[in-house]
Design a protein around this motif. Structure first.
Motif, mmCIF file in Angstrom:
data_model
loop_
_atom_site.group_PDB
_atom_site.id
_atom_site.type_symbol
_atom_site.label_atom_id
_atom_site.label_comp_id
_atom_site.label_asym_id
_atom_site.label_seq_id
_atom_site.Cartn_x
_atom_site.Cartn_y
_atom_site.Cartn_z
ATOM 1 N N LEU A 1 7.538 19.223 -14.474
ATOM 2 C CA LEU A 1 8.417 19.297 -14.500
ATOM 3 C C LEU A 1 9.519 17.791 -14.148
ATOM 4 C CD1 LEU A 1 8.899 23.234 -13.548
ATOM 5 C CD2 LEU A 1 9.453 22.158 -15.411
ATOM 6 N N LEU A 2 9.563 17.639 -12.865
ATOM 7 C CA LEU A 2 10.384 16.422 -11.926
ATOM 8 C C LEU A 2 10.092 15.206 -12.888
ATOM 9 C CD1 LEU A 2 11.451 15.848 -9.250
ATOM 10 C CD2 LEU A 2 9.377 15.187 -8.503
ATOM 11 N N ARG A 3 9.083 15.133 -13.802
ATOM 12 C CA ARG A 3 8.525 13.728 -14.423
ATOM 13 C C ARG A 3 9.424 13.645 -15.535
ATOM 14 N NH1 ARG A 3 3.665 13.608 -17.308
ATOM 15 N NH2 ARG A 3 5.086 15.192 -18.774
ATOM 16 N N ASP A 4 9.788 14.825 -16.410
ATOM 17 C CA ASP A 4 10.583 15.299 -17.072
ATOM 18 C C ASP A 4 11.951 14.773 -17.518
ATOM 19 O OD1 ASP A 4 8.219 15.223 -18.627
ATOM 20 O OD2 ASP A 4 8.445 17.717 -18.975
ATOM 21 N N ARG A 5 12.142 15.478 -16.294
ATOM 22 C CA ARG A 5 13.924 15.763 -15.483
ATOM 23 C C ARG A 5 14.527 13.949 -15.377
ATOM 24 N NH1 ARG A 5 15.486 20.808 -13.088
ATOM 25 N NH2 ARG A 5 14.494 21.163 -14.562
ATOM 26 N N ALA A 6 13.014 13.542 -14.530
ATOM 27 C CA ALA A 6 13.402 12.057 -14.307
ATOM 28 C C ALA A 6 13.525 10.788 -15.413
ATOM 29 C CB ALA A 6 12.450 11.467 -13.121
ATOM 30 N N LEU A 7 12.460 11.844 -16.331
ATOM 31 C CA LEU A 7 12.733 9.946 -18.137
ATOM 32 C C LEU A 7 14.261 10.519 -18.332
ATOM 33 C CD1 LEU A 7 8.833 10.479 -18.156
ATOM 34 C CD2 LEU A 7 9.598 8.727 -17.536
ATOM 35 N N ASP A 8 14.006 12.074 -18.613
ATOM 36 C CA ASP A 8 15.383 12.121 -19.474
ATOM 37 C C ASP A 8 16.765 12.051 -18.583
ATOM 38 O OD1 ASP A 8 13.794 13.543 -20.982
ATOM 39 O OD2 ASP A 8 14.417 15.334 -20.381
ATOM 40 N N LEU A 9 17.189 10.693 -17.580
ATOM 41 C CA LEU A 9 18.136 11.046 -16.319
ATOM 42 C C LEU A 9 17.862 9.399 -16.851
ATOM 43 C CD1 LEU A 9 20.598 11.923 -14.986
ATOM 44 C CD2 LEU A 9 18.835 11.211 -12.286
ATOM 45 N N ASP A 10 17.150 8.738 -16.373
ATOM 46 C CA ASP A 10 16.634 7.427 -16.113
ATOM 47 C C ASP A 10 15.276 6.758 -16.306
ATOM 48 O OD1 ASP A 10 17.207 4.478 -16.220
ATOM 49 O OD2 ASP A 10 18.027 4.739 -14.102
ATOM 50 N N PRO A 11 14.251 6.528 -16.958
ATOM 51 C CA PRO A 11 12.481 6.200 -16.505
ATOM 52 C C PRO A 11 12.655 5.129 -16.261
ATOM 53 C CG PRO A 11 14.260 5.516 -19.100
ATOM 54 C CD PRO A 11 14.740 6.629 -18.022
ATOM 55 N N GLU A 12 13.340 4.224 -15.826
ATOM 56 C CA GLU A 12 13.615 2.490 -15.359
ATOM 57 C C GLU A 12 12.556 2.990 -13.668
ATOM 58 O OE1 GLU A 12 14.469 -1.468 -14.017
ATOM 59 O OE2 GLU A 12 16.058 -0.091 -15.526
ATOM 60 N N PRO A 13 13.669 3.875 -12.795
ATOM 61 C CA PRO A 13 12.864 3.813 -11.752
ATOM 62 C C PRO A 13 12.058 4.677 -11.448
ATOM 63 C CG PRO A 13 15.775 4.723 -11.461
ATOM 64 C CD PRO A 13 15.406 4.493 -13.036
ATOM 65 N N TRP A 14 11.340 5.807 -12.723
ATOM 66 C CA TRP A 14 10.512 6.758 -12.013
ATOM 67 C C TRP A 14 8.979 5.724 -12.251
ATOM 68 C CZ3 TRP A 14 9.034 11.755 -10.541
ATOM 69 C CH2 TRP A 14 7.507 11.827 -11.177
ATOM 70 N N GLN A 15 9.327 4.645 -13.756
ATOM 71 C CA GLN A 15 8.140 4.181 -15.074
ATOM 72 C C GLN A 15 7.903 2.642 -13.106
ATOM 73 O OE1 GLN A 15 10.184 2.766 -17.811
ATOM 74 N NE2 GLN A 15 9.232 4.477 -19.029
ATOM 75 N N ARG A 16 9.121 2.297 -12.523
ATOM 76 C CA ARG A 16 9.130 1.546 -11.538
ATOM 77 C C ARG A 16 7.841 2.524 -10.170
ATOM 78 N NH1 ARG A 16 12.947 -0.181 -11.214
ATOM 79 N NH2 ARG A 16 14.099 1.209 -9.298
ATOM 80 N N LEU A 17 7.741 2.959 -9.784
ATOM 81 C CA LEU A 17 7.987 3.737 -8.664
ATOM 82 C C LEU A 17 5.943 4.293 -8.780
ATOM 83 C CD1 LEU A 17 7.476 5.902 -6.485
ATOM 84 C CD2 LEU A 17 7.975 7.464 -7.587
ATOM 85 N N TRP A 18 5.554 4.419 -10.653
ATOM 86 C CA TRP A 18 4.687 5.185 -10.070
ATOM 87 C C TRP A 18 3.266 3.624 -10.773
ATOM 88 C CZ3 TRP A 18 2.247 9.573 -8.378
ATOM 89 C CH2 TRP A 18 3.508 10.512 -8.116
ATOM 90 N N SER A 19 3.988 2.509 -11.559
ATOM 91 C CA SER A 19 3.565 1.517 -11.572
ATOM 92 C C SER A 19 3.452 -0.068 -10.076
ATOM 93 C CB SER A 19 4.017 0.858 -13.465
ATOM 94 O OG SER A 19 5.441 -0.033 -12.862
ATOM 95 N N ASP A 20 4.359 0.432 -9.225
ATOM 96 C CA ASP A 20 4.554 -1.161 -8.142
ATOM 97 C C ASP A 20 3.605 -0.657 -7.433
ATOM 98 O OD1 ASP A 20 5.273 -2.034 -6.410
ATOM 99 O OD2 ASP A 20 6.810 -1.168 -6.258
ATOM 100 N N PRO A 21 1.914 -1.787 -7.765
ATOM 101 C CA PRO A 21 0.972 -1.564 -6.692
ATOM 102 C C PRO A 21 1.629 -2.155 -5.092
ATOM 103 C CG PRO A 21 1.179 -3.944 -7.845
ATOM 104 C CD PRO A 21 2.642 -2.806 -8.405
#
Length: 408
Positions: free
Chosen positions: A223-243
């Motif tokens: 639920l949270l992921r879908d809401r974040a991606l709808d708002l702005d996908p870049e911060p979410w993708q950065r959070l989950w790909s950053d090592p």
């Protein structure tokens, strides 16, 4: 000989332990006191295990703290790992899953022994999901052996929960059959039991090893992921790909907040979640969370319905339906069970610790009955052992249809 006994409920997300101490009582005989063991000021020890800098296995708060910084060193769910594979890779080291389970069991046992003056328990009971096979149980027993717990007795989790409920003075189920819906962090277990003069007779058991409270966490995450991606996908993708370690810590912190949010939704209609990279908190309403988890929970309650039917019973014939397990307080659970049952189910007095406490609790005999000593002495085939109190059970694999002569 030691005058105390130990029970450990090795859970997917949390592990609980209980002790039973035989105390001098009135002329009628000794009195048994059963209590949960507190570890680091909590009844609920995280089951997570983490590899430390020297290659040792950490448990408890130290493991949780280190895992937040080094998630690749941690096994979040050693109980699931124990069933699925012989070893896991923690950082660059292969660790046997039996050793992960042993670390958790040893921590619980060591805390209990410390509180009992350093003496060893006279007997140890380990609980387990109702549908574990003999091979599964052998792995659990081997983990116990490595933890210094030889020859433990084994007891199905929903059976222990039923005994705890039957002995609870607040229980209103009388002497009718009891159905137990045990929704833990990683599994759901169902048992239907009839009361007899010397304990419970299991007439049907079932379980789903692939559904539990962690799956409800995942629904909230999505639920949270879908809401974040709808708002702005870049911060979410950065959070989950950053090592980077900082990002790993942020992901771990968010996972803990999601678990707390899920628990909060059982008491409040709205939760707020801050996600790194987004300026404002996200709002999740209870109604949308209920909608997200309803299909999976409906399926689990369907398993309860089918198990009761296989026991040859209707909902009206049940004395009680008991909800236990860490995830049983999730809002839709009681509503879905009540819709099928036609009345409210009973929530265990301590849903998370009910299994450990029940493993050492003697259920009261039904009104107007006396124990059949001849029956109690008959332990059946060589795969049957005597567990805590005056009940009997089998360590054999529990199929969908349980032999009515098996005693729990």
């Amino acid at each position: 000989m030691s005058d105390w006994s130990l029970a450990i409920d090795f859970g997917t997300c949390f592990t609980t332990a209980a002790v039973r101490v035989e105390q001098a009582g009135a002329a009628s005989g000794p009195v048994a006191a059963v209590a949960a063991v507190e570890i680091e000021n909590s009844r609920y020890l995280p089951s997570l295990v983490c590899l430390d800098d020297g290659g040792g296995l950490l448990t408890g708060r130290a493991a949780v703290q280190l895992a937040a910084q080094w998630p690749e060193r941690a096994e979040q769910h050693p109980k699931r790992a124990l069933l699925r594979q012989p070893a896991v890779l923690l950082d660059d080291r292969e660790v046997a899953t039996v050793d992960l389970a042993a670390a958790v069991l040893a921590r619980a046992a060591d805390e209990a022994r410390t509180r009992q003056g350093g003496t060893a328990p006279a007997r140890t009971v380990l609980t387990h999901p109702a549908d574990w096979t003999r091979d599964d149980l052998e792995r659990l027993v081997e983990a116990a052996r490595r933890a210094g717990l030889d020859a433990p007795e084994l007891l199905p989790e929903p059976v222990a929960a039923a005994r705890f409920h039957a002995a609870d003075l607040r229980a209103g189920g009388g002497d009718g059959p009891i159905a137990v819906y045990d929704l833990g962090g990683g599994t759901v277990d169902i048992a239907v039991l009839r009361r007899e003069a010397d304990g419970f007779r299991a007439v049907a058991v079932a379980g789903d090893p692939d559904f539990g409270g962690r799956d409800l966490d995942q629904a909230l995450f999505e639920l949270l992921r879908d809401r974040a991606l709808d708002l702005d996908p870049e911060p979410w993708q950065r959070l989950w790909s950053d090592p980077a370690p900082a990002a790993a810590h942020q992901r771990s912190q968010l996972a803990r907040e999601l678990t707390l949010a899920k628990e909060s939704l059982s008491k409040t209609g709205t939760v707020y979640l801050a996600v790194p990279g987004y300026p404002d908190r996200f709002v999740v309403q209870g109604g949308e969370y209920r909608q997200a988890v309803a299909p999976a929970l409906t399926a689990s309650v369907g398993l309860l319905e089918r198990t009761v039917a296989r026991a040859g019973l209707t909902p009206d014939e049940l004395g009680a339906v008991v909800l236990c397990g860490a995830a049983s307080q999730t809002p839709p659970v009681a509503d879905l069970v009540a819709a099928w049952l036609g009345r409210s189910p009973d929530l265990a007095a301590d849903p998370k610790a009910a299994v450990a406490l029940g493993a050492l609790t003697d259920p009261p005999a039904p009104a107007g009955t006396e124990s059949d000593s001849d029956s109690a002495d008959d332990t059946g085939d060589e795969g049957t052992r005597t567990a805590a109190g005056s009940v009997r059970w089998s360590v054999a694999h529990y199929p969908d249809e349980v032999d009515p002569e098996l005693w729990f």
